[in-house]
Design an enzyme around this catalytic site. Sequence first.
Site, mmCIF file in Angstrom:
data_model
loop_
_atom_site.group_PDB
_atom_site.id
_atom_site.type_symbol
_atom_site.label_atom_id
_atom_site.label_comp_id
_atom_site.label_asym_id
_atom_site.label_seq_id
_atom_site.Cartn_x
_atom_site.Cartn_y
_atom_site.Cartn_z
ATOM 1 N N TRP A 16 22.743 37.848 46.090
ATOM 2 C CA TRP A 16 23.954 38.586 45.680
ATOM 3 C C TRP A 16 24.169 38.597 44.165
ATOM 4 O O TRP A 16 24.078 37.568 43.513
ATOM 5 C CB TRP A 16 25.180 37.948 46.329
ATOM 6 C CG TRP A 16 26.479 38.427 45.768
ATOM 7 C CD1 TRP A 16 27.146 37.907 44.694
ATOM 8 C CD2 TRP A 16 27.262 39.529 46.240
ATOM 9 N NE1 TRP A 16 28.310 38.625 44.472
ATOM 10 C CE2 TRP A 16 28.407 39.625 45.407
ATOM 11 C CE3 TRP A 16 27.121 40.443 47.298
ATOM 12 C CZ2 TRP A 16 29.395 40.576 45.588
ATOM 13 C CZ3 TRP A 16 28.117 41.404 47.471
ATOM 14 C CH2 TRP A 16 29.231 41.466 46.629
ATOM 15 N N MET A 17 24.533 39.765 43.645
ATOM 16 C CA MET A 17 24.944 39.877 42.240
ATOM 17 C C MET A 17 26.222 40.706 42.152
ATOM 18 O O MET A 17 26.350 41.717 42.830
ATOM 19 C CB MET A 17 23.848 40.585 41.445
ATOM 20 C CG MET A 17 24.226 40.860 39.998
ATOM 21 S SD MET A 17 22.920 41.695 39.076
ATOM 22 C CE MET A 17 23.233 43.398 39.546
ATOM 23 N N ASN A 18 27.181 40.270 41.289
ATOM 24 C CA ASN A 18 28.244 41.202 40.891
ATOM 25 C C ASN A 18 28.316 41.320 39.377
ATOM 26 O O ASN A 18 27.269 41.610 38.768
ATOM 27 C CB ASN A 18 29.575 40.973 41.620
ATOM 28 C CG ASN A 18 30.208 39.616 41.540
ATOM 29 O OD1 ASN A 18 29.677 38.644 42.054
ATOM 30 N ND2 ASN A 18 31.368 39.514 40.938
ATOM 31 N N ASP A 19 29.448 41.118 38.758
ATOM 32 C CA ASP A 19 29.663 41.543 37.367
ATOM 33 C C ASP A 19 28.578 41.153 36.360
ATOM 34 O O ASP A 19 28.070 40.031 36.402
ATOM 35 C CB ASP A 19 30.934 40.875 36.805
ATOM 36 C CG ASP A 19 32.111 40.938 37.732
ATOM 37 O OD1 ASP A 19 32.036 41.605 38.754
ATOM 38 O OD2 ASP A 19 33.118 40.284 37.409
ATOM 39 N N GLN A 35 27.101 37.520 37.574
ATOM 40 C CA GLN A 35 27.655 36.752 38.696
ATOM 41 C C GLN A 35 26.602 36.727 39.802
ATOM 42 O O GLN A 35 26.146 37.789 40.259
ATOM 43 C CB GLN A 35 28.937 37.427 39.196
ATOM 44 C CG GLN A 35 30.097 37.289 38.242
ATOM 45 C CD GLN A 35 30.647 35.879 38.237
ATOM 46 O OE1 GLN A 35 31.405 35.496 39.117
ATOM 47 N NE2 GLN A 35 30.270 35.077 37.249
ATOM 48 N N TRP A 43 28.915 37.381 48.554
ATOM 49 C CA TRP A 43 29.578 36.606 47.497
ATOM 50 C C TRP A 43 29.835 35.171 47.954
ATOM 51 O O TRP A 43 30.096 34.930 49.126
ATOM 52 C CB TRP A 43 30.910 37.305 47.154
ATOM 53 C CG TRP A 43 31.596 36.765 45.949
ATOM 54 C CD1 TRP A 43 31.447 37.191 44.669
ATOM 55 C CD2 TRP A 43 32.545 35.692 45.913
ATOM 56 N NE1 TRP A 43 32.230 36.457 43.832
ATOM 57 C CE2 TRP A 43 32.924 35.522 44.565
ATOM 58 C CE3 TRP A 43 33.104 34.845 46.862
ATOM 59 C CZ2 TRP A 43 33.839 34.554 44.151
ATOM 60 C CZ3 TRP A 43 34.010 33.879 46.457
ATOM 61 C CH2 TRP A 43 34.374 33.741 45.119
ATOM 62 N N PHE A 75 32.792 31.820 37.025
ATOM 63 C CA PHE A 75 33.195 33.222 37.147
ATOM 64 C C PHE A 75 32.823 33.985 35.867
ATOM 65 O O PHE A 75 32.146 33.474 34.988
ATOM 66 C CB PHE A 75 34.709 33.296 37.399
ATOM 67 C CG PHE A 75 35.082 33.310 38.865
ATOM 68 C CD1 PHE A 75 34.229 32.817 39.843
ATOM 69 C CD2 PHE A 75 36.317 33.812 39.271
ATOM 70 C CE1 PHE A 75 34.593 32.835 41.193
ATOM 71 C CE2 PHE A 75 36.690 33.844 40.609
ATOM 72 C CZ PHE A 75 35.822 33.348 41.567
ATOM 73 N N GLU A 200 40.922 42.971 36.055
ATOM 74 C CA GLU A 200 39.809 42.030 35.894
ATOM 75 C C GLU A 200 38.953 42.491 34.718
ATOM 76 O O GLU A 200 39.031 43.638 34.284
ATOM 77 C CB GLU A 200 38.956 41.982 37.173
ATOM 78 C CG GLU A 200 39.752 41.536 38.398
ATOM 79 C CD GLU A 200 38.905 41.409 39.666
ATOM 80 O OE1 GLU A 200 38.974 40.356 40.302
ATOM 81 O OE2 GLU A 200 38.203 42.367 40.029
ATOM 82 N N TRP A 290 34.171 46.953 45.227
ATOM 83 C CA TRP A 290 34.568 45.815 46.073
ATOM 84 C C TRP A 290 34.906 46.238 47.507
ATOM 85 O O TRP A 290 34.898 45.421 48.423
ATOM 86 C CB TRP A 290 35.758 45.076 45.462
ATOM 87 C CG TRP A 290 35.341 44.057 44.438
ATOM 88 C CD1 TRP A 290 35.671 44.040 43.120
ATOM 89 C CD2 TRP A 290 34.513 42.896 44.641
ATOM 90 N NE1 TRP A 290 35.105 42.954 42.485
ATOM 91 C CE2 TRP A 290 34.387 42.237 43.403
ATOM 92 C CE3 TRP A 290 33.849 42.356 45.749
ATOM 93 C CZ2 TRP A 290 33.640 41.067 43.237
ATOM 94 C CZ3 TRP A 290 33.107 41.187 45.585
ATOM 95 C CH2 TRP A 290 33.015 40.563 44.347
HETATM 96 C C1 FRU Z 1 35.331 40.991 39.209
HETATM 97 C C2 FRU Z 1 35.533 39.549 39.602
HETATM 98 C C3 FRU Z 1 36.067 38.762 38.420
HETATM 99 C C4 FRU Z 1 35.641 37.372 38.725
HETATM 100 C C5 FRU Z 1 34.316 37.574 39.409
HETATM 101 C C6 FRU Z 1 34.025 36.614 40.516
HETATM 102 O O1 FRU Z 1 34.419 41.659 39.979
HETATM 103 O O2 FRU Z 1 36.404 39.468 40.719
HETATM 104 O O3 FRU Z 1 37.443 38.912 38.219
HETATM 105 O O4 FRU Z 1 35.523 36.592 37.583
HETATM 106 O O5 FRU Z 1 34.322 38.896 39.923
HETATM 107 O O6 FRU Z 1 32.743 36.754 40.995
#
Ligand code: FRU
Length: 500
Positions: A16-19, A35, A43, A75, A200, A290
């Site tokens: 998994w990857m996000n920001d 992330q 997540w 985070f 965010e 999201w």
């Molecule tokens: C945005 C977020 C940030 C948080 C991170 C957690 O996508 O919700 O606010 O730091 O992702 O993974």
Amino acid sequence: MERFRPEIHFSPAENWMNDPNGLVYYSGEYHLFYQFHPFSTVWGPMHWGHAISKDLIHWEHQPIALYPDELGYIFSGCIVVDWNNSSGLGKAELPPLVAIFTQHSSEGEKNGRNDFQYQSLAYSLDKGRTWATYRENPIIPNPGIKDFRDPKIVWHQESHSWIMVLAANDKILFYRSKNLINWELISELKIPIYIGLPFECPDLFPLKVLESEETKWVLIISVQSDAPNKGSGIIYYIGDFNGTEFSIDEFDLQNPTWLDYGADNYAFVSWSDTPQIDQERIGIGWMNNWLYADKVPSSEWRGAMTLPRKLSLVKTKIGYRLKQSIVSQLEGYTSNHHKYTAIGNYEIDSQLVIGQLAAPFHLSIICDSFEGKQLILRNEYREQIVFYEKNEQLTIDRSQSGVTNFHKDFGIFHSVNLESQFDKSRTRWDIYVDHSSVECLLNEGELVITEQVFPQIIYDQFILQGGQKEELIEITLSEISIKNTAPEIIKKRGIKGQAP
Ligand code: FRU
């Protein structure tokens, strides 16, 4: 080739990857931290994954940079080069890279506390390869605000200070520091209208207005819910920053502008310390939403970044607007340019030619206007994404785009009002197609649409239809080829760390 795996976009080798996080340029290298959950495709306990590139396009995976510790998950956050060693964490001849990020205590959250997010620091003295956490973390404790996260730092030349923006639910907080360690709250910005919450990943930077000597400040805010195309999205405000407060430009007060009108660009932030001139800023977003991010139908990996984009600022009759383009380094990876022109009431159906393409591609179309026209990108299974314009409304239909049934709001229509603030005699579209995304920049990026799609095979045909009058249409199509994913590198070095 793994199903849906992008070729020209960054994606994690696995899981998994996000920001995007910690975007910084130092010593000839662009760093992309992100992330990352190294043990799952959904997540969970967040780490900072890491990749390095010399040109923003070809990325090399690195070992994980930051692991959760007793203070919590890692985070989102940022990195700056502390050129004058203001923090004292490096040496005069060896400036430290300083990372400041949110730590999130899942224990605190579970126990119903509201102070489970705070800001911590780590630094590197070896060009970002290894990181030491600061012994007195957190450096900004929680003042009793549940959502208190995502620090982003910029150097403010006039006051010789570091400025931090931080998201706090419906506010953006501004902090100041001389040494990156001790921070003072200097102002709070409450957005004058309801947009969607929580805020965010804010970003703040100065940008020179094109063709002028004027400098304005740009404040970008990611908004987790209620964006025009459902779920999460990104707004920006143009204004002034006097070293303490950010004031939103009059034009924008009731009307924030969306950075992207597609469904899949979030947490877009910019690179610090790039050598570029002050008229452009380079950034990247997480190409997801999201609303359905944990359900998108990829397999060993989940999540990709947008193409890196260059932002510039233009003065228009209704205020200042950001324009976007894909960074020029991508051109170094393009080949086989096909050019077509057509005049007349036309129907161009060039699928035979386009069908030979095996690679992701860049398609540019220049015509008088797109009004009344329809552009279809599709493959031999008739999976397709359709763009059409009518009465100055652009509609994007991804209902037949491939796999859509993982979420009810994925396979829907999106509409964008196209009233233009920019003077133009011709309309230009630039479209970048990869195995699971379509990025569309209208009129040199005055408006951008980023969409994920999950077709069985890449779209390799396009059809342009409609048009009511005689006009000249210029189409250029270029293949793009990058071998971007290198899972073996991360495997060789090994991922160490705690199981969740
Ligand atoms: C945005 C977020 C940030 C948080 C991170 C957690 O996508 O919700 O606010 O730091 O992702 O993974």
